[in-house]
Design a protein around this motif. Structure first.
Motif: not given
Length: 386
Positions: A244-253
């Protein structure tokens, strides 16, 4: 009343986790500060570093799970508990904001001031803890929490107001004199830092946002570890969090328009330095140790561990970055230390559906075994300290 070590640390292993958690967080502030340029900026994409940290956490957690299982079993467990995977999106999003704000705030504040201001989360954590777990804190526990908060607020007191201009040995005057006498080569990480504490500016908004994210994420993550996901293997829970954290950080980028550029050869080369790679490794270790901390101890003790970091951070920053320890910092640390001592007299105990952790094999025990062991007394669970 004597210190109740057995309630504070149910087993020897939980005490080790406590020390490890504290040491890793001390390292976070120091490593991030050491990686900054002379103007307190970063020569690398900080969001990419956070994303790569989550990927590294995912790889480590998968490897730890596969010591006793296989990848097919992991996929099966993830599918079976996919409802818990969805629930982890909440703390994953909050931790995503927290980790990215850490870089922003450490560019503004020196490490000691940064950790002092983060202690404002203590009382908020206590309130959320009561609401979510329905475990009401005693008067002594609340006094210790309030003292901890007041101790952190002392950091912003300007003792220079008690002196005349001709005999001004306040922190502000010392900082101004320091900036005149020191060059950027002597102390590049100190120049331009906010060392006087909380002020009403955008930096205050960022530190408050990080504080709120820390409170909500910590307590909710503890709830998932001990209640909703108590029967799920802890490494599977970590896999949920990091996916889930990977998804969240990818969305920020993606929202910043940097998703593709973040992994360009130029950006990756700026990250492939020891000063940055050590941040990724350290922060990955923090994430994994925090999951054990919250599962087998509690978020209240976690805030006290964070407060105890102040003493060691202040001393280390003095030697590493020549960041002086002024009167208000020393008094704040003294009050925080007494609050911690007061809390040890009557610590919070909240194991939920989880039994005390005597050895690492207990962490990966099957859910059916855990239920059977909930009512058993752990013969090796006493921590004898004099």
């Amino acid at each position: 009343m004597s210190t109740n070590w057995r309630e504070l640390f149910p087993t020897k292993l939980t005490f080790v986790i406590f020390l490890l958690y504290m040491s890793l967080f001390i390292g976070q502030g120091i490593f991030v500060t050491a990686s900054q340029e002379s103007n307190n900026s970063y020569g690398y994409n900080t969001v990419t570093v956070v994303l790569l940290t989550e990927v590294f956490k995912l790889i480590v957690s998968t490897c730890l799970y596969c010591r006793d299982h296989n990848l097919r079993s992991l996929v099966r467990d993830v599918h079976k508990d996919r409802n818990v995977l969805a629930l982890y999106m909440v703390p994953a999003f909050l931790y995503c904001l927290y980790n990215n704000l850490a870089f922003v705030n450490l560019a503004t504040f020196d490490p000691t001031t940064y950790y002092l201001l983060l202690q404002l989360r203590v009382v908020v954590t206590g309130i959320l803890f009561q609401i979510i777990f329905k475990k009401y804190l005693s008067q002594r526990q609340w006094i210790s929490l309030i003292m901890l908060t007041l101790g952190c607020m002392m950091k912003q007191i300007d003792f220079g107001s008690f002196y005349s201009d001709t005999n001004d040995d306040s922190e502000l005057a010392a900082i101004q004199q320091n900036s005149i006498n020191r060059t950027a080569i002597d102390a590049p990480q100190v120049h331009g830092k906010n060392m006087s504490g909380f002020d009403f500016s955008l930096s205050a908004v960022f530190i408050l946002a990080q504080t709120i994210c820390s409170c909500l994420a910590g307590v909710y993550n503890e709830y998932l570890l001990k209640d909703k996901g108590a029967d799920v293997n802890i490494f599977v829970q970590n896999v949920f969090m990091y996916l889930d954290s990977i998804v969240c950080n990818a969305v920020i980028l993606l929202l910043r328009g940097e998703l593709l550029d973040a992994f360009s050869p130029h950006n990756l080369s700026s990250i492939m330095r020891f000063s940055v790679l050590i941040i990724i490794v350290n922060n990955a270790a923090i994430g994994i140790v925090t999951s054990f901390f919250l599962k087998y101890m509690n978020s209240i003790l976690k805030t006290f561990a964070s407060a105890l970091e102040l003493l060691f951070t202040a001393v280390l920053c003095y030697f590493l970055f020549s960041i002086p320890i002024y009167m208000n910092t020393a008094l704040a640390i003294a009050v925080v230390s007494y609050a911690i001592y007061l809390y040890t007299q009557s610590p919070v105990v909240n194991l939920g559906k989880v039994r005390p952790l005597a050895n690492l094999s207990d962490a990966t025990a099957k859910s059916t075994d855990k239920r059977k062991l909930l009512d058993e007394e752990a013969a090796e669970s006493d921590l004898d300290m004099v």
